[in-house]
Design a protein around this motif. Sequence first.
Motif, mmCIF file in Angstrom:
data_model
loop_
_atom_site.group_PDB
_atom_site.id
_atom_site.type_symbol
_atom_site.label_atom_id
_atom_site.label_comp_id
_atom_site.label_asym_id
_atom_site.label_seq_id
_atom_site.Cartn_x
_atom_site.Cartn_y
_atom_site.Cartn_z
ATOM 1 N N GLU A 1 28.867 39.947 49.894
ATOM 2 C CA GLU A 1 28.740 41.059 50.843
ATOM 3 C C GLU A 1 28.254 42.323 50.142
ATOM 4 O O GLU A 1 27.392 43.035 50.662
ATOM 5 C CB GLU A 1 30.083 41.343 51.522
ATOM 6 C CG GLU A 1 30.497 40.310 52.522
ATOM 7 C CD GLU A 1 31.878 40.589 53.104
ATOM 8 O OE1 GLU A 1 32.737 41.196 52.400
ATOM 9 O OE2 GLU A 1 32.104 40.225 54.261
ATOM 10 N N THR B 1 24.728 44.211 50.835
ATOM 11 C CA THR B 1 24.732 45.616 51.228
ATOM 12 C C THR B 1 23.906 46.442 50.250
ATOM 13 O O THR B 1 23.129 47.312 50.668
ATOM 14 C CB THR B 1 26.175 46.163 51.297
ATOM 15 O OG1 THR B 1 26.947 45.317 52.149
ATOM 16 C CG2 THR B 1 26.201 47.568 51.853
ATOM 17 N N ILE C 1 30.528 51.135 52.568
ATOM 18 C CA ILE C 1 29.899 50.644 53.795
ATOM 19 C C ILE C 1 30.538 49.335 54.224
ATOM 20 O O ILE C 1 30.830 49.125 55.402
ATOM 21 C CB ILE C 1 28.378 50.483 53.592
ATOM 22 C CG1 ILE C 1 27.737 51.867 53.450
ATOM 23 C CG2 ILE C 1 27.753 49.698 54.732
ATOM 24 C CD1 ILE C 1 26.302 51.835 52.994
ATOM 25 N N GLN D 1 33.954 49.985 55.722
ATOM 26 C CA GLN D 1 33.805 50.577 57.056
ATOM 27 C C GLN D 1 33.384 49.511 58.070
ATOM 28 O O GLN D 1 33.887 49.481 59.195
ATOM 29 C CB GLN D 1 32.778 51.701 57.009
ATOM 30 C CG GLN D 1 32.662 52.472 58.300
ATOM 31 C CD GLN D 1 31.660 53.607 58.190
ATOM 32 O OE1 GLN D 1 30.894 53.685 57.235
ATOM 33 N NE2 GLN D 1 31.672 54.487 59.163
ATOM 34 N N ALA D 2 32.481 48.634 57.681
ATOM 35 C CA ALA D 2 32.040 47.559 58.577
ATOM 36 C C ALA D 2 33.198 46.628 58.916
ATOM 37 O O ALA D 2 33.358 46.214 60.068
ATOM 38 C CB ALA D 2 30.897 46.774 57.932
ATOM 39 N N HIS D 3 34.029 46.313 57.943
ATOM 40 C CA HIS D 3 35.187 45.446 58.183
ATOM 41 C C HIS D 3 36.140 46.085 59.186
ATOM 42 O O HIS D 3 36.638 45.419 60.097
ATOM 43 C CB HIS D 3 35.928 45.158 56.881
ATOM 44 C CG HIS D 3 35.265 44.134 56.033
ATOM 45 N ND1 HIS D 3 35.963 43.215 55.294
ATOM 46 C CD2 HIS D 3 33.957 43.865 55.794
ATOM 47 C CE1 HIS D 3 35.123 42.428 54.653
ATOM 48 N NE2 HIS D 3 33.894 42.825 54.930
ATOM 49 N N THR E 1 35.427 48.369 61.452
ATOM 50 C CA THR E 1 34.775 48.407 62.762
ATOM 51 C C THR E 1 34.818 47.045 63.435
ATOM 52 O O THR E 1 35.157 46.942 64.618
ATOM 53 C CB THR E 1 33.315 48.876 62.621
ATOM 54 O OG1 THR E 1 33.300 50.169 62.004
ATOM 55 C CG2 THR E 1 32.623 48.959 63.964
ATOM 56 N N LEU E 2 34.481 46.007 62.696
ATOM 57 C CA LEU E 2 34.500 44.660 63.268
ATOM 58 C C LEU E 2 35.902 44.244 63.681
ATOM 59 O O LEU E 2 36.084 43.614 64.726
ATOM 60 C CB LEU E 2 33.923 43.651 62.268
ATOM 61 C CG LEU E 2 32.424 43.740 62.040
ATOM 62 C CD1 LEU E 2 32.008 42.826 60.889
ATOM 63 C CD2 LEU E 2 31.657 43.381 63.300
#
Length: 83
Positions: free
Chosen positions: A17, A21, A49, A52-54, A56-57
Amino acid sequence: MDDDLKRNIKKMTEKTEIKLTESLLRWKYKKEGKEIPADQNLESQSRQIMNQAHKTLSKRGKSIWKEFKKAYRKKGAEEEQGD
């Protein structure tokens, strides 16, 4: 599955990941004509990033799951009324 294997898979996934990224960030910097930061800074940005993506998901996944449950309950109630 034993714990060592789980940990190794998790580490491998995290590294993948981060590298993905980093690759996307490099592409973005090149596209915008900006200077690409040092590898250490790029990795740090990638980790931020990724985290933050984790988050959000995870948050959106929970709300989607709640909507599925609501729809399922509603459908079940309609079917009971139709009987």
